[in-house]
Design an enzyme around this catalytic site. Sequence first.
Site, short mmCIF file in Angstrom:
data_model
loop_
_atom_site.label_atom_id
_atom_site.label_comp_id
_atom_site.label_asym_id
_atom_site.label_seq_id
_atom_site.Cartn_x
_atom_site.Cartn_y
_atom_site.Cartn_z
N TYR A 54 0.86 -1.22 -0.07
CA TYR A 54 -0.29 0.10 -0.08
C TYR A 54 0.91 1.23 -0.04
CZ TYR A 54 -3.89 -3.08 1.53
OH TYR A 54 -4.83 -4.09 1.53
N SER A 151 -5.72 -13.75 1.35
CA SER A 151 -6.35 -12.86 0.66
C SER A 151 -6.85 -13.29 -0.84
CB SER A 151 -5.86 -11.66 0.67
OG SER A 151 -6.70 -10.46 0.20
N LYS A 215 -23.60 8.35 -2.92
CA LYS A 215 -23.06 9.63 -3.32
C LYS A 215 -22.73 10.01 -4.86
CE LYS A 215 -18.21 8.88 -1.95
NZ LYS A 215 -17.05 9.30 -1.15
N GLN A 290 -16.12 10.14 8.86
CA GLN A 290 -16.45 8.77 8.22
C GLN A 290 -16.52 7.59 8.91
OE1 GLN A 290 -13.80 9.34 4.74
NE2 GLN A 290 -15.48 9.75 3.53
#
Length: 334
Positions: A54, A151, A215, A290
């Site tokens: 990441y 994963s 949204k 959030q």
Amino acid sequence: MNFRHLGSSGLMVSEISYGNWLTHGSQVEEVAALACVRAALDEGITTFDTADVYAATRAEEVLGRALQGQRREGLEIFTKVYWPTGPGPNDRGLSRKHILESINGSLRRLKTDYVDLYQAHRYDTETPLEETMQAFADVVRQGKALYIGVSEWTAEQIRAGVAMAKQLGFQLISSQPQYSMLWRVIEGEVIPASQELGVGQIVWSPIAQGVLTGKYKPGQKPPEGSRATDDKGGSRFIQRFMTDDVLTRVQQLKPVADGVGLSLAQLAVAWVLQNPNVSSAIIGASRPDQVKENVKAAGVKLSGDVMKKIDELLGPIVERDPARTRQGAPEKRP
């Protein structure tokens, strides 16, 4: 915050976990990232998920700094290995060399002596499974990871991994797949196999990259600053959901969410948590508010009528094909 066992292990995790894919070190400046982590801690989240790839390792560094000063025993820190972290042919995959070098790099960046869960970020077709699992066994025996997970592995791959882990004397306890109202490909094969084997799901993208917040409106440009406009990678992952049919049906979920006193995002997170094989749902955030809003999905029980209504409204736009897990995996190391 509620807590659940991770698979059949004794490890407890917060049923909502905080992840920093596409945010820390990339989309979000560090001050904002640190504020989001503090908000997560304030809301009772103890489980934090990241990966060495990441933001080209920067996300681990940011998370490490953000968690400094916290009681280590009160946290569950997860990271992953597989995707490239350097230019060389051995800077990727699940070879013994890459795993043993990568865990050391992750621990250094995270500023910790061990991670609670070390995950194979994809299945490596170019490394014998025996080599990969032996390396993970050694990582566990060295005390650098307490548990091992995977994963986006298929049910067949999970079965083989669990069997070999048992032979080597350690636990493979988790699977981290994409799962949401819109993306249910694990329900046909991965979840039944996992339930049988004692493997729990730590699901990512429960809000479908933000599409299930409502949204994004059909026929309208995405809001500025949203995931769909992020040129650092976010827009690429969200595109499959950005059709007028999907966006129209998502808007139709609003009365359902209103009826149970939830926002659309909270409904989406609560929905994945209704599956008993889901141990935790990962949320990301670019703003502390959030985090505070999404954790309200913790502990929510949706009635059968609500679950049925969601299925009726989303209908044919739901992706269920189990083959998508294998199709989405790299045939060779990147």
